[in-house]
Design an enzyme around this catalytic site. Structure first.
Site, PDB file in Angstrom:
ATOM      1  CG  ASP A   1      48.424 -11.615 107.721  1.00 30.29           C
ATOM      2  OD1 ASP A   1      49.651 -11.731 107.563  1.00 30.29           O
ATOM      3  OD2 ASP A   1      47.665 -12.605 107.856  1.00 30.29           O
TER       4      ASP A   1
ATOM      5  CG  ASP B   1      50.558 -16.066 103.932  1.00 27.06           C
ATOM      6  OD1 ASP B   1      50.629 -15.687 102.742  1.00 27.06           O
ATOM      7  OD2 ASP B   1      51.541 -16.473 104.577  1.00 27.06           O
TER       8      ASP B   1
ATOM      9  CG  ASN C   1      57.819 -18.494 101.611  1.00 26.09           C
ATOM     10  OD1 ASN C   1      58.884 -18.663 101.056  1.00 26.09           O
ATOM     11  ND2 ASN C   1      57.378 -19.294 102.573  1.00 26.09           N
TER      12      ASN C   1
ATOM     13  CG  ASP D   1      44.137 -14.831 108.315  1.00 23.74           C
ATOM     14  OD1 ASP D   1      44.113 -16.049 108.027  1.00 23.74           O
ATOM     15  OD2 ASP D   1      45.192 -14.193 108.414  1.00 23.74           O
TER      16      ASP D   1
END
Length: 238
Positions: free
Chosen positions: A20, A22, A136, A192
């Protein structure tokens, strides 16, 4: 193979790693939280709301989930809606505009432990990819100086184009493994968010490493993490 712990885990025991973005590679979760907080400032929004209803989910799903927690239903609208408050898409687009304003102003850098892990994987010739719900992801990688680091980025734009279900569905991670040409049963997922570790578990990946950036170790374990670390620097000796 017996399930590893943080103490027994070895990157070299596996064929590939899916990250992942972010909150795992970059601290963009903080920018996302700021943008979400501004978007929902009139709804008694807290960081607990971000972790419970938004973290790890595609943007419009996050809007729906949070509003549902306040017993609010909005028309979905269309992704082309101008940023605003009249539809789910308008709110999601407003959040995205807020995010990009902060990213452009403040920039971003990879977590040191994550940067060191990426270097370790290159040195060990272990392939990796990014699997992010965010649309993004590419601008974030560019802002962090990592635009040339990953050949494969499965992000929210790819997911929309290919009709993939968002996390906690495993679709994005399975596509990442497919594009790397590896078996999920020989692949590591690093996440996370509770929805992200649930996605890795649902895809039957070999190991799902939970990185606790605020979700809490037990929540990550409950959603399918094999083990949890506070930062990837805990695994650099392995």
């Amino acid at each position: 193979m017996e399930q590893p712990t943080a103490a027994t885990f070895r990157w070299s025991d596996y064929d590939a790693v899916l990250f992942d973005l972010d909150g795992v590679i970059t601290p963009t979760a903080e920018i996302h939280e700021h943008a979400w907080g501004e978007l929902f400032a009139d709804y008694d929004y807290t960081k607990a709301d971000y972790l419970e209803y938004i973290d790890g989910k595609p943007r419009y799903d996050g809007v729906r989930s949070f509003l549902a927690s306040r017993s609010i239903t909005l028309a979905d609208g269309d992704p082309s809606d101008a940023p605003g408050d009249s539809t789910v898409c308008a709110m999601g687009n407003r959040k995205n505009a807020l995010f990009n304003e902060v990213l452009a102003r403040d920039g971003i850098a990879a977590y040191p432990g994550s940067a060191a892990t990426l270097k370790l994987l290159i040195n060990a010739s272990i392939p990796d990819a990014i699997v992010s719900s965010s649309k993004n992801a590419v601008p974030v990688l560019e802002a962090a100086g990592l635009s040339d680091r990953f050949d494969i980025v499965i992000d929210g734009i790819v997911a929309t184009d290919q009709g993939l279900a968002g996390k906690p569905a495993p679709d994005g991670y399975l596509l990442g493994a497919e594009q790397l040409g590896v078996d999920p049963a020989r692949t590591v997922v690093v996440e996370d968010a509770a929805s992200g570790v649930a996605a890795g578990a649902a895809g039957n990946f070999a190991v799902v490493i939970g990185v606790d950036r605020g979700a809490g170790p037990q929540a990550l374990l409950d959603h399918g993490a094999t083990f949890v670390v506070a930062d990837l620097d805990e695994l650099l000796n392995y």
